[in-house]
Design an enzyme around this catalytic site. Structure first.
Site, PDB file in Angstrom:
ATOM      1  CG  HIS A   1     -30.782  -0.964  19.066  1.00 48.71           C
ATOM      2  ND1 HIS A   1     -31.502  -1.446  19.029  1.00 48.71           N
ATOM      3  CD2 HIS A   1     -30.069  -1.280  19.938  1.00 48.71           C
ATOM      4  CE1 HIS A   1     -31.664  -2.726  19.946  1.00 48.71           C
ATOM      5  NE2 HIS A   1     -31.011  -2.065  20.913  1.00 48.71           N
ATOM      6  CB  CYS A  44     -29.985  -1.288  23.994  1.00 49.98           C
ATOM      7  SG  CYS A  44     -28.025  -1.623  23.607  1.00 49.98           S
TER       8      CYS A  44
END
Length: 207
Positions: free
Chosen positions: A167, A183
């Protein structure tokens, strides 16, 4: 002969400038240092990155990259803090990334299960327990330039949602560092580029 050679060099320089690249050097076919200015996307303003403060190796670039994986595969090198999007003919787009801090590292194989533009971010309960200030987003942080998932997110699945994402991030200073909860972070300008290249179902290798 010398004039002809200079003309060719000048032509290449113009082509490079028009393509948004700032240099073509040893080991790098293109480097997109000029592509980190502000832009408007879906009504949101993405601020410029002070790219001179980001180490040059983490600027998006097309590099030589040998792998047996098929074009379209995403390979995350957590040690070097690089993400590679495999291209044909032994090349790849390389992006600088931020990765999981100590205790939140992971590796394995997954697939892109979904893609979202300007996603809503909902911190999981365990993250709220560690960081109570995030409780205000328990029902979701609205999309926008300050959203923790940034401008785009690729959701990683392996027999269901793994909870991990590739992301964007507004925290440009975290690129090249281990600061996340697992992440993989990219600059917003880079996640938009990766989002446009990657397909749902693409193989993702994290090592």
């Amino acid at each position: 002969m010398r004039l002809k050679a200079l003309t060719v060099v000048a032509g290449l320089a113009v082509a490079t400038a028009l393509s948004g690249c700032t240099s073509v050097g040893l080991g790098s076919f293109q480097i997109f240092t000029a592509d980190y200015g502000s832009r408007t996307d879906a009504g949101y303003r993405i601020p410029p990155i002070p790219i001179t403060k980001v180490p040059r190796q983490y600027h998006r670039q097309i590099v030589s990259y040998r792998t047996d994986e098929a074009p379209g595969t995403i390979i995350v090198d957590t040690g070097a803090k690089f993400l590679y999007f495999v291209l044909p003919e032994g090349r790849a787009v390389r992006y600088g990334i931020g990765v999981g801090r100590e205790g939140f590292e992971w590796s394995g194989t997954a697939r892109v299960g979904a893609k979202r533009e300007w996603p809503v971010w909902t911190p999981p309960p365990e993250m709220i327990r560690r960081q109570p200030q995030l409780a205000k987003w328990r029902n979701g942080q609205p999309p926008g330039p300050t959203n923790a998932l940034g401008a785009r997110a690729l959701y990683l699945f392996n027999k269901g949602d793994t909870g991990y994402r590739l992301h964007g991030t507004p925290e440009w200073w975290s690129i090249g560092k281990a600061m996340s909860s697992g992440c993989v972070r990219l600059l917003n300008q880079d996640i938009i580029d990766l989002y446009n290249r990657a397909q749902v179902g693409a193989k993702v290798i994290v090592k």
